[in-house]
Design an enzyme around this catalytic site. Structure first.
Site, mmCIF file in Angstrom:
data_model
loop_
_atom_site.group_PDB
_atom_site.id
_atom_site.type_symbol
_atom_site.label_atom_id
_atom_site.label_comp_id
_atom_site.label_asym_id
_atom_site.label_seq_id
_atom_site.Cartn_x
_atom_site.Cartn_y
_atom_site.Cartn_z
ATOM 1 N N HIS A 173 39.804 49.266 41.739
ATOM 2 C CA HIS A 173 41.176 49.468 41.293
ATOM 3 C C HIS A 173 41.165 49.678 39.777
ATOM 4 O O HIS A 173 40.813 48.777 39.019
ATOM 5 C CB HIS A 173 42.020 48.248 41.675
ATOM 6 N N ALA A 174 41.528 50.899 39.361
ATOM 7 C CA ALA A 174 41.508 51.200 37.920
ATOM 8 C C ALA A 174 42.622 50.440 37.213
ATOM 9 O O ALA A 174 43.675 50.189 37.791
ATOM 10 C CB ALA A 174 41.669 52.698 37.712
ATOM 11 N N VAL A 215 37.092 25.088 38.534
ATOM 12 C CA VAL A 215 36.059 25.047 39.580
ATOM 13 C C VAL A 215 35.975 23.659 40.206
ATOM 14 O O VAL A 215 35.943 23.509 41.431
ATOM 15 C CB VAL A 215 34.690 25.433 38.977
ATOM 16 N N LYS A 274 44.503 13.799 31.590
ATOM 17 C CA LYS A 274 44.396 14.743 32.709
ATOM 18 C C LYS A 274 44.292 13.982 34.032
ATOM 19 O O LYS A 274 44.942 14.326 35.026
ATOM 20 C CB LYS A 274 43.154 15.608 32.501
ATOM 21 N N CYS A 280 35.738 34.650 33.479
ATOM 22 C CA CYS A 280 34.392 34.801 34.060
ATOM 23 C C CYS A 280 33.676 36.084 33.666
ATOM 24 O O CYS A 280 32.604 36.037 33.063
ATOM 25 C CB CYS A 280 34.487 34.707 35.572
ATOM 26 N N THR A 314 28.893 27.893 36.132
ATOM 27 C CA THR A 314 28.020 29.062 35.990
ATOM 28 C C THR A 314 27.070 28.811 34.834
ATOM 29 O O THR A 314 27.499 28.689 33.688
ATOM 30 C CB THR A 314 28.873 30.316 35.735
ATOM 31 N N LYS A 325 45.386 38.582 35.401
ATOM 32 C CA LYS A 325 45.661 39.108 36.734
ATOM 33 C C LYS A 325 46.788 38.262 37.326
ATOM 34 O O LYS A 325 47.143 37.225 36.735
ATOM 35 C CB LYS A 325 44.407 39.064 37.610
ATOM 36 N N ARG A 380 37.793 33.302 43.253
ATOM 37 C CA ARG A 380 38.656 34.085 42.381
ATOM 38 C C ARG A 380 39.913 33.285 42.097
ATOM 39 O O ARG A 380 40.491 32.711 43.014
ATOM 40 C CB ARG A 380 39.098 35.399 43.052
HETATM 41 C C1 UGA Z 1 35.686 36.496 39.296
HETATM 42 C C2 UGA Z 1 34.946 36.848 40.603
HETATM 43 O O1 UGA Z 1 35.715 37.779 41.365
HETATM 44 C C3 UGA Z 1 34.691 35.596 41.435
HETATM 45 O O2 UGA Z 1 33.923 35.932 42.578
HETATM 46 C C4 UGA Z 1 33.926 34.588 40.584
HETATM 47 O O3 UGA Z 1 33.698 33.377 41.276
HETATM 48 C C5 UGA Z 1 34.717 34.272 39.341
HETATM 49 O O4 UGA Z 1 34.938 35.494 38.604
HETATM 50 C C6 UGA Z 1 33.919 33.285 38.521
HETATM 51 O O5 UGA Z 1 32.811 33.610 38.102
HETATM 52 O O6 UGA Z 1 34.351 32.128 38.390
HETATM 53 P P1 UGA Z 1 38.262 36.016 38.653
HETATM 54 O O7 UGA Z 1 37.806 36.081 37.227
HETATM 55 O O8 UGA Z 1 39.135 34.891 39.075
HETATM 56 O O9 UGA Z 1 36.989 36.001 39.649
HETATM 57 O O10 UGA Z 1 39.098 37.329 38.936
HETATM 58 P P2 UGA Z 1 38.880 38.739 39.657
HETATM 59 O O11 UGA Z 1 39.829 38.841 40.771
HETATM 60 O O12 UGA Z 1 37.467 39.005 39.943
HETATM 61 O O13 UGA Z 1 39.378 39.710 38.495
HETATM 62 C C7 UGA Z 1 38.713 39.785 37.240
HETATM 63 C C8 UGA Z 1 39.276 40.888 36.393
HETATM 64 O O14 UGA Z 1 38.958 42.159 36.922
HETATM 65 C C9 UGA Z 1 40.811 40.872 36.274
HETATM 66 O O15 UGA Z 1 41.158 41.149 34.948
HETATM 67 C C10 UGA Z 1 41.259 41.973 37.202
HETATM 68 O O16 UGA Z 1 42.485 42.534 36.840
HETATM 69 C C11 UGA Z 1 40.125 42.955 37.042
HETATM 70 N N1 UGA Z 1 39.963 43.859 38.207
HETATM 71 C C12 UGA Z 1 39.550 43.374 39.416
HETATM 72 C C13 UGA Z 1 40.207 45.214 38.058
HETATM 73 O O17 UGA Z 1 40.586 45.683 36.949
HETATM 74 N N2 UGA Z 1 40.027 46.046 39.127
HETATM 75 C C14 UGA Z 1 39.623 45.585 40.329
HETATM 76 O O18 UGA Z 1 39.464 46.414 41.258
HETATM 77 C C15 UGA Z 1 39.378 44.215 40.479
#
Ligand code: UGA
Length: 445
Positions: A254-255, A11, A35, A263, A122, A324, A154
């Site tokens: 998305h399943a 962040v 770092k 997060c 957070t 992801k 994200r």
């Molecule tokens: C998430 C939030 O999307 C951000 O808005 C937030 O700022 C962040 O957490 C945080 O609190 O710092 P992030 O963890 O980077 O972001 O990733 P996401 O893209 O949200 O995905 C999270 C998880 O959900 C992954 O494992 C992804 O594969 C899964 N996912 C996401 C699904 O299984 N289906 C979806 O449709 C979307």
């Protein structure tokens, strides 16, 4: 405008680099000397597309600096952002605020003139009040306001999320602080980004509510997918059918194998604890956490079922290990449940991930590590796709079939189409979509 960003984790580094791109003078501070040295050499501690270029150009323009000297960075700053880690506290799931409070104490000692202290990490509801108390205790004379400004980045698309956000939430009732925050986000005003000013407590809660809601949404579609599997319906069409309703929205339907990352698992847990402590339990979030944990564990069972009910002595090629794509982050990744469960069931696991190998090697044992997707599949009894990296979306299916002992693919991210895979002769299993018999008669498990 001059800011200090305390913490060069995900962040802090992304926010610091992006603020400097907005024209703000940013000093990023970290107490990890090595770092900071790496950052000064232009080496990024995390994989995030575009970050290295953004850091390099702003360092060159002298708007972005790195240091371990918190005191002088804070002394010069109009605003100090706290962006240190808030891991889940061992045992009880509450967010561990040790680093946040330690940073607040150090910041307090160096405050010089009116300064806005902003929490970007957070943090649970009430943390802003506690930070204010700490600073007041250390420096009764200081002129400051504490503001909550959660991030919604994200991993993998963090820079775009910062530069073109859906909204910015700023929690403070102080007009002086609002004015400084307005100036910092001036560039976003120009592109008409909604900027929501609210109370600090509301802002803190908004962050948790956003992540918890998204976790609910994902878990909902995952359960719909399981129902689809039972009744022969297609979860993609259901997601589209409901997502086109503007009240529901198409995103995050998305399943898959269950959400992971740094997060959602941590923030849902923290929200549940906050709600319990406040005497207003969030039962829906409690249930979501439970379903998601079970789901990750159940995924290995699906792979085993697709391999004919046993993987004893079989070799499974695993493609994708990170939670992801476009990140090297392995935290709470479904692969951390799936790979050990397959090994426990007697499988030999070969694995490859485009960016997550270094992290994965520290968290998984007994895996045969490969350098490419094709090397991973060579001689394996089945291939399981765990992360939807782009390079796995366009595999040469003829080559895959030649390499695998049997044409068995388990696609936990639904990146291929069942009918096309059947036509290509694969025994293909995905999440929540009807399967088709392969066209060619292949030797089966
Ligand atoms: C998430 C939030 O999307 C951000 O808005 C937030 O700022 C962040 O957490 C945080 O609190 O710092 P992030 O963890 O980077 O972001 O990733 P996401 O893209 O949200 O995905 C999270 C998880 O959900 C992954 O494992 C992804 O594969 C899964 N996912 C996401 C699904 O299984 N289906 C979806 O449709 C979307």
């Amino acid at each position: 405008m001059q800011i200090a960003m305390i913490g060069t984790g995900y962040v802090g580094l992304v926010s610091g680099a992006c603020f400097s791109e907005f024209g703000v003078n940013v000093t990023c501070v970290d107490n990890d000397e090595s770092k900071i040295q790496r950052l000064l050499r232009g080496e990024m501690p995390i994989y995030e597309p575009g970050l290295d270029g953004l850091v390099a150009s702003n360092v060159k323009a002298e708007r972005l600096r790195f240091t371990t000297d918190l005191k002088s960075a804070v002394r010069e700053a109009n605003a100090v952002f706290i962006a240190v880690g808030t891991p889940s506290r061992r045992g009880d799931g509450h967010a561990d605020l040790t680093y946040v409070y330690a940073a607040a104490r150090e910041i307090a000692e160096a405050l010089n003139g009116y300064t806005v202290v902003v929490t970007k990490s957070t943090v649970p509801v009430g943390t802003g009040d506690e930070i204010e108390k700490i600073i007041r205790e250390v420096r009764p004379d200081a002129d400051f306001d504490v503001v909550s400004n959660p991030e919604f980045l994200r991993e993998g698309s963090a820079i775009n999320d910062f530069m073109r956000p859906d909204r910015v939430v700023i929690g403070t009732e102080s007009e002086r602080a609002q004015e400084i925050m307005r100036q910092l986000y001036r560039v976003l005003y120009l592109i008409e980004t909604p900027i929501l000013f609210t109370s600090r407590t509301t802002s803190e809660l908004t962050k948790y509510a956003a992540n918890a809601f998204l976790a609910v949404k994902i878990t909902f579609i995952n359960e719909v997918a399981d129902l689809c599997d039972r009744i022969g319906a297609d979860v993609h069409d259901v997601a589209r059918g409901i997502g086109l309703d503007g009240r529901i929205g198409r995103k995050f339907l998305h399943a898959g194998p269950g959400y992971g990352g740094s997060c959602f698992p941590k923030d849902t847990l923290a929200m549940v604890r906050t709600a319990q402590t406040a005497g207003s339990p969030m039962r829906i979030v409690e249930t979501v956490i439970d379903i998601n944990n079970r789901r990750k564990a159940d995924m290995a069972e699906r792979i085993i079922a697709a391999c004919g009910g046993s993987v004893e002595g079989k070799t499974i090629a695993v493609l994708g290990l990170t939670f992801k794509p476009n990140t090297d982050d392995m935290r709470d990744s479904p692969s951390l449940d799936i790979v050990p469960a397959l090994q426990k069931a007697g499988a030999v696991v070969k694995a490859f991930d485009p960016e997550g190998m270094n992290e994965a090697k520290q968290m998984l044992t007994g895996v045969s590590w490969c350098d490419t997707a094709y090397e991973t599949m060579d001689g394996a009894d089945a291939v399981a796709i765990l992360t939807e990296w782009n390079e796995f979306r366009a595999l040469n299916l003829n080559r895959v079939k030649e390499l695998l002992k049997r044409p068995v693919m388990i696609d936990l991210r639904n990146i291929y189409k069942p009918q096309e895979m059947a036509a290509a002769g694969f025994h293909y299993t995905s999440i929540g979509r009807p399967s088709y018999e392969p066209k060619l008669e292949e030797a089966m498990v």
